[in-house]
Design an enzyme around this catalytic site. Structure first.
Site, PDB file in Angstrom:
ATOM      1  N   CYS A 117       0.860  -1.182   0.000  1.00 56.96           N
ATOM      2  CA  CYS A 117       0.000   0.000   0.000  1.00 56.96           C
ATOM      3  C   CYS A 117       0.897   1.232   0.000  1.00 56.96           C
ATOM      4  O   CYS A 117       1.699   1.430   0.913  1.00 56.96           O
ATOM      5  CB  CYS A 117      -0.893  -0.048   1.247  1.00 56.96           C
ATOM      6  SG  CYS A 117      -2.002   1.342   1.332  1.00 56.96           S
ATOM      7  N   CYS A 131     -10.582   9.521   8.689  1.00 60.40           N
ATOM      8  CA  CYS A 131      -9.244   9.183   8.207  1.00 60.40           C
ATOM      9  C   CYS A 131      -8.173   9.896   9.023  1.00 60.40           C
ATOM     10  O   CYS A 131      -8.202  11.121   9.159  1.00 60.40           O
ATOM     11  CB  CYS A 131      -9.133   9.543   6.724  1.00 60.40           C
ATOM     12  SG  CYS A 131      -7.464   9.366   6.085  1.00 60.40           S
TER      13      CYS A 131
END
Ligand code: SF4
Length: 381
Positions: A117, A131
């Site tokens: 990622c 987030c």
């Protein structure tokens, strides 16, 4: 990031980082320094297949050219500031990009694949409410070298673990930042992920995840063949605008229309819709039914349910196991291909942005910077 070289006439010239070039850029660079363009392919193979960053070890490159390269350029991956391994095999690197700034790169091994990622920005301007990166604000875009350099560092590290058969089979642009807000650098880096002389990954193994920058989704389908994921998290505009403020600019109907255009142009591909499940926020049966209705417009696409990964200071909680199971069952019973992501790396601050948030310089993060970057990124593409 440029290094400075001193020539015999004492004039200072900036050395270029070869990780900033895709194949064509590298060919142009070799032409510029008076060499044959095929040298680009030769050096590319050393950089990405052999993970070599020292020209002196490139044995099929002549001495004179090695000296020229040492004078004019360098291979500069980001510096590893910290690496942490979780008990489940997940590995996370904190990579230094410049003074005071770092990004995260996470490797997730699974029985049949290894997914890396990768981050595209330092911080993020889009301020999604759930987030950790969004909570830190935006600092700057990463360069191509800083993006592809994350893959390079991880590949080099994983290659060194000889007792475990680990390697990178998939890359997801799903780390810190909105990749489509850093369009050119991200596309160039992904072309190096795809290139046979780069990391050689198939289109279905390189995935860009966006919060829904509609014009750039169309541009991406013209620019490069990769897979698309969309961070959805809610299937009605009111809730999505609250969770993903970008939804105000590009509401769900526009986003779904862009996804339909993507699928029409790439009929054999499917889009993954990510849906982070937060307790009492978006995890109730009515939310599942809204999602089912939306997914009927994109019958070949799939949903990836992600239990929320809490981070310090967040007001959200992970959904309960029963709610998660019921939500998934409703979708599956309606014929929506639905996966449930297992949470990984809990013992190493696996929520994206958590580790970097502990060290990153926040001095430049202001509402003005955020607004300016947001506007530039939207108008530039
Ligand atoms: S979820 Fe992605 S787009 Fe939204 S704030 Fe976080 S990094 Fe940015």
């Amino acid at each position: 990031m440029n290094q400075v070289a001193t020539t015999s006439s004492d004039a200072k010239i900036a050395k270029v980082n070869l990780l900033d070039f895709d194949r064509q850029g590298l060919r142009d660079f070799f032409t510029q320094i008076g060499e044959k363009p095929y040298r680009a392919e030769q050096v590319m193979k050393w950089i990405y297949h052999d993970l070599e960053d020292n020209f002196e070890n490139m044995t099929d490159v002549g001495k004179a050219l090695r000296a020229k390269l040492n004078d004019s350029c360098y291979i500069g991956p980001p510096k590893t500031m910290l690496d942490k391994a979780a008990t489940d095999g997940t590995h996370k690197w904190l990579l230094g990009m410049d003074k005071g700034n770092a990004v995260e790169t996470v490797y997730i091994p699974e029985p049949t694949r290894g997914t890396l990622c990768v981050s595209s920005q330092i911080g993020c301007a889009l301020n999604c409410q759930f987030c950790s990166t969004g909570a830190q604000g935006f600092n700057r875009n990463l360069s191509t070298a800083e993006i592809i350099g994350q893959v390079w560092v991880a590949a080099k590290y994983l290659g060194n673990i000889t007792h475990q058969n680990r390697r990178i089979t998939n890359v997801v642009m799903m780390g810190m930042g909105e990749p489509l807000a850093n369009f050119d650098a991200v596309v160039k880096a992904m072309s190096l992920m795809r290139d046979d002389l780069g990391f050689g990954l198939a289109a279905k193994r390189v995935t860009l995840s966006t919060a829904g920058m509609v014009p750039q989704i169309d541009q991406l389908s013209d620019a490069i063949d990769v897979s698309l994921a969309v961070s959805l998290h809610a299937a009605n505009d009111e809730l999505r605008t609250e969770l993903v403020p970008l939804n105000k600019r590009y509401p769900i109907a526009d986003l779904i229309a862009a996804c339909q255009r993507w699928v029409a142009r790439k009929p054999r591909t499917s889009i993954t819709f990510e849906y982070t499940l937060m307790k009492g926020v978006n995890d109730q049966p009515e939310h599942a039914r809204q999602l089912i209705k939306l997914m009927r417009k994109l019958p070949t696409c799939k949903v990836n349910l992600i239990p929320f990964n809490p981070f310090p200071g967040t007001r959200f909680e992970r959904s309960g196991a029963t709610d998660i199971r019921d939500f998934q069952t409703l979708l599956l019973n309606a014929g929506v291909l639905t996966m449930l992501r297992r949470t990984r790396g809990d013992d190493i601050d696996a929520a994206c942005g958590q580790l970097a948030g502990q060290v990153t310089d926040r001095t430049r993060r202001s509402a003005d910077i955020r607004k300016k970057q947001d506007e530039e990124s939207v108008h530039a593409h």
